[in-house]
Design a protein around this motif. Sequence first.
Motif, PDB file in Angstrom:
ATOM      1  N   GLN A  46      22.205  41.842   7.003  1.00 50.63           N
ATOM      2  CA  GLN A  46      21.598  43.023   7.610  1.00 50.63           C
ATOM      3  C   GLN A  46      20.086  43.032   7.438  1.00 50.63           C
ATOM      4  N   SER A  47      19.615  42.674   6.262  1.00 53.87           N
ATOM      5  CA  SER A  47      18.170  42.697   6.028  1.00 53.87           C
ATOM      6  C   SER A  47      17.444  41.577   6.771  1.00 53.87           C
ATOM      7  N   SER A  48      18.180  40.561   7.229  1.00 56.81           N
ATOM      8  CA  SER A  48      17.555  39.464   7.962  1.00 56.81           C
ATOM      9  C   SER A  48      17.655  39.634   9.473  1.00 56.81           C
ATOM     10  N   GLY A  49      18.256  40.748   9.930  1.00 61.60           N
ATOM     11  CA  GLY A  49      18.348  40.997  11.367  1.00 61.60           C
ATOM     12  C   GLY A  49      19.587  40.403  12.022  1.00 61.60           C
ATOM     13  N   TYR A  50      20.551  39.975  11.222  1.00 63.12           N
ATOM     14  CA  TYR A  50      21.799  39.426  11.744  1.00 63.12           C
ATOM     15  C   TYR A  50      22.967  40.281  11.302  1.00 63.12           C
ATOM     16  N   GLU A  51      24.080  40.093  11.961  1.00 61.77           N
ATOM     17  CA  GLU A  51      25.323  40.723  11.552  1.00 61.77           C
ATOM     18  C   GLU A  51      26.443  39.716  11.704  1.00 61.77           C
ATOM     19  N   MET A  52      27.546  39.993  11.054  1.00 65.04           N
ATOM     20  CA  MET A  52      28.678  39.079  11.125  1.00 65.04           C
ATOM     21  C   MET A  52      29.284  39.126  12.513  1.00 65.04           C
ATOM     22  N   ASP A  53      29.606  37.961  13.049  1.00 69.51           N
ATOM     23  CA  ASP A  53      30.272  37.846  14.340  1.00 69.51           C
ATOM     24  C   ASP A  53      31.776  37.883  14.095  1.00 69.51           C
ATOM     25  N   THR A  54      32.562  37.853  15.163  1.00 63.13           N
ATOM     26  CA  THR A  54      34.014  37.978  15.047  1.00 63.13           C
ATOM     27  C   THR A  54      34.742  36.640  14.906  1.00 63.13           C
ATOM     28  N   LYS A  55      34.017  35.544  14.807  1.00 57.72           N
ATOM     29  CA  LYS A  55      34.633  34.222  14.641  1.00 57.72           C
ATOM     30  C   LYS A  55      35.164  34.087  13.213  1.00 57.72           C
ATOM     31  N   PRO A  56      35.935  33.031  12.931  1.00 60.65           N
ATOM     32  CA  PRO A  56      36.459  32.851  11.569  1.00 60.65           C
ATOM     33  C   PRO A  56      35.348  32.578  10.552  1.00 60.65           C
ATOM     34  N   LEU A  57      35.507  33.117   9.364  1.00 55.72           N
ATOM     35  CA  LEU A  57      34.629  32.758   8.257  1.00 55.72           C
ATOM     36  C   LEU A  57      35.458  31.940   7.279  1.00 55.72           C
ATOM     37  N   PHE A  58      34.787  31.117   6.490  1.00 59.72           N
ATOM     38  CA  PHE A  58      35.552  30.235   5.625  1.00 59.72           C
ATOM     39  C   PHE A  58      34.716  29.762   4.447  1.00 59.72           C
ATOM     40  N   GLY A  63      33.543  16.973  -0.677  1.00 57.21           N
ATOM     41  CA  GLY A  63      32.844  15.842  -1.275  1.00 57.21           C
ATOM     42  C   GLY A  63      31.722  16.129  -2.226  1.00 57.21           C
ATOM     43  N   GLU A  64      30.513  15.822  -1.786  1.00 58.84           N
ATOM     44  CA  GLU A  64      29.327  15.880  -2.628  1.00 58.84           C
ATOM     45  C   GLU A  64      29.065  17.294  -3.153  1.00 58.84           C
ATOM     46  N   ILE A  65      29.364  18.292  -2.348  1.00 56.74           N
ATOM     47  CA  ILE A  65      29.130  19.680  -2.768  1.00 56.74           C
ATOM     48  C   ILE A  65      30.009  20.019  -3.975  1.00 56.74           C
ATOM     49  N   VAL A  66      31.289  19.706  -3.870  1.00 54.55           N
ATOM     50  CA  VAL A  66      32.227  20.005  -4.955  1.00 54.55           C
ATOM     51  C   VAL A  66      31.888  19.213  -6.204  1.00 54.55           C
ATOM     52  N   SER A  67      31.527  17.957  -6.041  1.00 57.13           N
ATOM     53  CA  SER A  67      31.209  17.144  -7.214  1.00 57.13           C
ATOM     54  C   SER A  67      29.972  17.661  -7.947  1.00 57.13           C
ATOM     55  N   SER A  68      29.146  18.457  -7.273  1.00 56.39           N
ATOM     56  CA  SER A  68      27.985  19.052  -7.939  1.00 56.39           C
ATOM     57  C   SER A  68      28.304  20.441  -8.487  1.00 56.39           C
ATOM     58  N   GLY A  69      29.585  20.864  -8.391  1.00 60.67           N
ATOM     59  CA  GLY A  69      30.003  22.151  -8.945  1.00 60.67           C
ATOM     60  C   GLY A  69      29.748  23.328  -8.037  1.00 60.67           C
ATOM     61  N   ALA A  70      29.694  23.081  -6.723  1.00 61.74           N
ATOM     62  CA  ALA A  70      29.396  24.154  -5.775  1.00 61.74           C
ATOM     63  C   ALA A  70      30.401  24.151  -4.628  1.00 61.74           C
ATOM     64  N   CYS A  71      30.299  25.159  -3.793  1.00 59.64           N
ATOM     65  CA  CYS A  71      31.050  25.220  -2.537  1.00 59.64           C
ATOM     66  C   CYS A  71      30.162  25.941  -1.525  1.00 59.64           C
ATOM     67  N   GLU A  72      30.608  26.013  -0.284  1.00 66.17           N
ATOM     68  CA  GLU A  72      29.841  26.694   0.751  1.00 66.17           C
ATOM     69  C   GLU A  72      30.668  27.838   1.334  1.00 66.17           C
ATOM     70  N   ILE A  73      30.004  28.940   1.608  1.00 68.24           N
ATOM     71  CA  ILE A  73      30.595  30.040   2.346  1.00 68.24           C
ATOM     72  C   ILE A  73      29.927  30.037   3.704  1.00 68.24           C
ATOM     73  N   SER A  74      30.720  29.943   4.768  1.00 70.49           N
ATOM     74  CA  SER A  74      30.186  29.915   6.128  1.00 70.49           C
ATOM     75  C   SER A  74      30.613  31.187   6.857  1.00 70.49           C
ATOM     76  N   VAL A  75      29.604  31.949   7.272  1.00 67.26           N
ATOM     77  CA  VAL A  75      29.828  33.252   7.894  1.00 67.26           C
ATOM     78  C   VAL A  75      29.294  33.200   9.323  1.00 67.26           C
ATOM     79  N   PRO A  76      30.139  33.507  10.324  1.00 68.20           N
ATOM     80  CA  PRO A  76      29.659  33.516  11.707  1.00 68.20           C
ATOM     81  C   PRO A  76      28.702  34.677  11.907  1.00 68.20           C
TER      82      PRO A  76
END
Length: 80
Positions: A46-58, A63-76
């Motif tokens: 909201q503060s960046s001028g965007y809002e969530m779309d109706t597509k799937p989020l996940f 691979g490399e992300i998990v091995s570094s102890g992280a994951c990604e959240i992808s929001v439409p």
Amino acid sequence: MISDEQPLDGSVREGMLSADLYAVYEVKHTAEALEQAWGDIFSELQSSGYEMDTKPLFERYAGEIVSSGACEISVPIRKA
């Protein structure tokens, strides 16, 4: 992404994502960090001028992300 040979046990849905706009958040892979991120994402959008779309989020654990102890959240997203 999964290979064609990967069996699915019913707890996972398979599908194709269309080429849309996503905000991707890299988060430390802990329950606390994920909970905090999900709490912060929508106010940040909201503060960046965007809002969530109706597509799937996940959440993405790959691979490399998990091995570094992280994951990604992808929001439409779309412009507010």
